[in-house]
Design a protein around this motif. Structure first.
Motif, PDB file in Angstrom:
ATOM      1  N   ASN A  33       0.811  -1.211   0.000  1.00 53.00           N
ATOM      2  CA  ASN A  33       0.000   0.000   0.000  1.00 53.00           C
ATOM      3  C   ASN A  33       0.849   1.268   0.000  1.00 53.00           C
ATOM      4  O   ASN A  33       0.410   2.297  -0.533  1.00 53.00           O
ATOM      5  CB  ASN A  33      -0.960  -0.021   1.187  1.00 53.00           C
ATOM      6  CG  ASN A  33      -2.201  -0.838   0.911  1.00 53.00           C
ATOM      7  OD1 ASN A  33      -3.159  -0.355   0.331  1.00 53.00           O
ATOM      8  ND2 ASN A  33      -2.178  -2.116   1.297  1.00 53.00           N
ATOM      9  N   ASP A  99      -6.230  -5.468   0.000  1.00 53.21           N
ATOM     10  CA  ASP A  99      -7.454  -4.735  -0.309  1.00 53.21           C
ATOM     11  C   ASP A  99      -8.099  -4.136   0.941  1.00 53.21           C
ATOM     12  O   ASP A  99      -8.812  -3.130   0.854  1.00 53.21           O
ATOM     13  CB  ASP A  99      -8.454  -5.654  -1.011  1.00 53.21           C
ATOM     14  CG  ASP A  99      -8.036  -5.969  -2.443  1.00 53.21           C
ATOM     15  OD1 ASP A  99      -7.096  -5.315  -2.950  1.00 53.21           O
ATOM     16  OD2 ASP A  99      -8.631  -6.878  -3.053  1.00 53.21           O
ATOM     17  N   VAL A 100      -7.855  -4.735   2.101  1.00 54.79           N
ATOM     18  CA  VAL A 100      -8.458  -4.247   3.342  1.00 54.79           C
ATOM     19  C   VAL A 100      -7.648  -3.110   3.962  1.00 54.79           C
ATOM     20  O   VAL A 100      -8.218  -2.170   4.534  1.00 54.79           O
ATOM     21  CB  VAL A 100      -8.605  -5.401   4.358  1.00 54.79           C
ATOM     22  CG1 VAL A 100      -9.009  -4.870   5.737  1.00 54.79           C
ATOM     23  CG2 VAL A 100      -9.637  -6.407   3.870  1.00 54.79           C
ATOM     24  N   LEU A 103      -8.574   0.544   3.725  1.00 54.88           N
ATOM     25  CA  LEU A 103      -9.778   0.907   4.465  1.00 54.88           C
ATOM     26  C   LEU A 103      -9.459   1.234   5.916  1.00 54.88           C
ATOM     27  O   LEU A 103     -10.271   1.868   6.606  1.00 54.88           O
ATOM     28  CB  LEU A 103     -10.800  -0.239   4.409  1.00 54.88           C
ATOM     29  CG  LEU A 103     -11.208  -0.715   3.013  1.00 54.88           C
ATOM     30  CD1 LEU A 103     -12.164  -1.890   3.110  1.00 54.88           C
ATOM     31  CD2 LEU A 103     -11.845   0.426   2.229  1.00 54.88           C
ATOM     32  N   SER A 106      -4.607   5.244   5.901  1.00 57.23           N
ATOM     33  CA  SER A 106      -4.502   6.109   4.731  1.00 57.23           C
ATOM     34  C   SER A 106      -3.226   6.939   4.817  1.00 57.23           C
ATOM     35  O   SER A 106      -2.805   7.331   5.908  1.00 57.23           O
ATOM     36  CB  SER A 106      -5.717   7.039   4.621  1.00 57.23           C
ATOM     37  OG  SER A 106      -5.792   7.902   5.746  1.00 57.23           O
TER      38      SER A 106
END
Length: 206
Positions: A33, A99-100, A103, A106
């Protein structure tokens, strides 16, 4: 000290394997990420997943899971069902965590160079945890481990060469400066593996 007095390596328990798989893939997902937020990519099957993510509606996790399916045949043939099952579960965990994580965390402002170095280190540490518990994230990792065990080729050096080649192919979809910075991440990731993943150094039974 003679070999007779050396401590005997103990086999990892299933609980130890499970915690390594979960923690390792969570660490890698955080590195993924960081790369995504900065618009970077790495090599191997993860690098291909980044390219697909940047150019299609698929997420990194979805692309990564699909890319790895063909490599399970080599895993079953050379490493057996236990390794293949662990690798499948690790790929699944990383696909979900990747993908989690956005959420839950950030990054509003991430310097690309920092993201490249820190993300590369994080992914390298996560890969190392998986390798030491007889698992991988499929793709190039499976091929690299096969060559290391069969022919003694350094996993880190082999993956670094492949990763750099894949990063070069991204010239058609990425800014040249971000590609150059991505090379730093590829070196950081594989430096962790090259330095720490050497036969006989780790006492755990993988």
């Amino acid at each position: 000290m003679s070999s007779a007095t050396l401590p005997q390596a103990k086999k990892h328990t299933r609980l130890e394997d499970a915690q390594a798989m979960i923690i390792g893939t969570m660490i890698i997902a955080l590195g993924v990420n960081l790369f995504t937020q900065a618009g970077l990519l790495t090599g191997g099957s993860a690098g291909l997943a980044f390219l697909i993510q940047y150019s299609t509606p698929l997420s990194f996790g979805q692309a990564f899971f699909l890319i790895n399916i063909p490599f399970y045949a080599l895993a079953i043939w050379h490493f057996g069902w236990e390794f293949t099952l662990k690798t499948f579960l690790a790929v699944f965990c990383l696909s979900v965590f990747s993908d989690v994580t956005p959420l839950l965390v950030s990054f509003e402002n991430v310097d690309p160079i920092y993201a490249s170095v820190a993300g590369g280190f994080l992914m390298g540490v996560g890969f190392l945890m998986l390798f030491r518990h007889n698992a991988s994230l499929g793709g190039v990792n499976i091929l690299a481990r096969y060559l290391a065990e069969k022919y003694g080729i350094s996993m880190g050096k082999f993956q670094m060469a492949i990763d750099c080649m894949i990063v070069l192919t991204s010239v058609f979809v990425m800014d040249v400066m971000l590609i150059a910075i991505s090379f730093i991440g590829a070196v950081a990731l594989n430096m962790i593996i090259a330095v720490n993943h050497k036969p006989g150094r780790y006492m755990g039974n993988v």
